[in-house]
Design an enzyme around this catalytic site. Structure first.
Site, mmCIF file in Angstrom:
data_model
loop_
_atom_site.group_PDB
_atom_site.id
_atom_site.type_symbol
_atom_site.label_atom_id
_atom_site.label_comp_id
_atom_site.label_asym_id
_atom_site.label_seq_id
_atom_site.Cartn_x
_atom_site.Cartn_y
_atom_site.Cartn_z
ATOM 1 C CE LYS A 174 -1.185 -10.504 14.872
ATOM 2 N NZ LYS A 174 -0.580 -9.132 15.501
ATOM 3 C CE1 TYR A 177 0.394 -13.119 12.464
ATOM 4 C CE2 TYR A 177 -1.856 -14.071 11.628
ATOM 5 C CZ TYR A 177 -0.753 -12.858 11.785
ATOM 6 O OH TYR A 177 -1.032 -12.011 11.096
#
Lengths: 239, 239
Positions: free
Chosen positions: B149, B145
């Site tokens: 990002k 994640y």
């Protein structure tokens, strides 16, 4: 009594930089495993990748091959120098294709190396990944490359955290080259000033030094390689 | 004479945040296109994705669908709120699987949105992507994640550069939520203090405001959404 052997796995061990690193560690009498699409005859063991496989399949295959080769032993160091380069901004018709390639070459390899480190690195071992100085800022002319390298930088930060899943007291760092003095770069940039390019043997020596716990940087470091007049200095960067 | 219609495409228009945004723009009488796996009945046009397709195939399919729907018109805004979440550190057996999923959900979508912006956004238009405050630092417990990002944050920097390939005078920014007040988050974190969660209607209003060039941030901005006692403030972050 046999002296204990030190072991390194080089991801991208058949590339220009990878070959230099494999050769350097071999010279120092390390056991060297090479992960690449093609075998490196200098390596003690070759873990071959089928680039047609998915990310999870490549990961499983590499873990199985490494596990078979080292048995119950652990690795002193893992060096990931796999990578590549492709340009293009958002208007490029190859935006997606090149972003996909950059992700595969830099991030698939770095994440698989991180998993290998979690599974096979010794307590106190060294994991080195490869970022890029350019990706510390915007890279409008090479969007996919910059994103992939920025992701690697953030991965280094996550792995250096005690909860990142690496063995105790291990160290993770990235080298952030500007331009490496490779045959390919000489071929495609024949008129460039190569006195600012980082020699491959400098990188090989540096990674060997870190792997033997000499001048090892703080875990989580992003180390820029700045070369001037053929001399290279290390500069720590902030993500 | 017919008033000129404003047009927005919402990537992830059937997700919790996407539905809120589609509804808000519709209320303001915008023409709204939704890109998602499933159709959103409120949208004027649905551009459906087959998640089995590759990145390049999804990109081609979406570009063809958008082009057919708007003809020679251009878009005033593109909003990409597609995404997802998965945890795990380097020792997780799902390290690669989850990293792959995060890349597909956050980066495939953001890069495809960037390409759409290059092709179909008006001069002076607005492109909004979705980052995450957490990925400004290390994210050891959610490695895939954080990487995805962080890549989106760097993409915003590249796109905001004049050479990034977006139309002249356009603006690109990312929202960096901490926790959004979605039904899924309420379901999975039933005991959390929701007064620090950002309400979806706040985000919808914010993105509408930017799309109409009201309080639009400087291009390249990463805007953190910090909510306390149900009130949300914007804070600019540095990549």
């Amino acid at each position: 009594m046999a002296a204990s052997i030190s072991r390194v796995v080089v991801y991208g061990g058949k590339g220009a930089l990878g070959r230099e690193i494999v050769g350097y560690f071999k010279q120092k009498s390390w056991w060297v495993g090479s992960i690449d699409i093609f075998g490196n005859d200098e390596a003690n063991a070759n873990f071959l990748i089928n680039p047609e496989l998915s990310w999870t399949e490549q990961n499983e295959s590499i873990n199985n091959q490494v596990s078979s080769a080292i048995g119950d032993e652990k690795l002193d160091a893992i060096v990931c120098v796999a990578g590549g380069w492709a340009g293009g901004n958002a208007a490029s018709k190859d935006l997606v294709k090149n972003s996909d390639l950059m992700w595969k070459q830099s991030v698939w390899t770095s994440i698989i190396a991180a998993g290998l480190a979690s599974n096979y690195l010794k307590v106190g071992g060294m994991l080195t990944l490869t970022g890029a100085k350019a990706a510390l800022e915007s890279t409008p002319g090479m969007i996919g490359y910059g994103m992939a390298k920025a992701a690697v930088h953030q991965l280094v930060a996550s792995l250096s955290d005690g909860k990142g899943g690496l063995p105790e007291n291990s160290c993770v760092a990235a080298i952030l080259p500007i331009t490496l003095d490779t045959p390919m770069n000489r071929k495609f940039m024949p008129k460039a000033d190569t006195s600012t390019w980082t020699p491959l043997d400098f990188v090989a020596k540096l990674l060997y030094s870190w792997s033997t716990n000499v001048d090892r940087p703080i875990s989580g470091s992003l180390m820029q390689l700045e070369t001037k007049d053929g001399k290279t200095e290390l500069k720590t960067a902030k993500m």
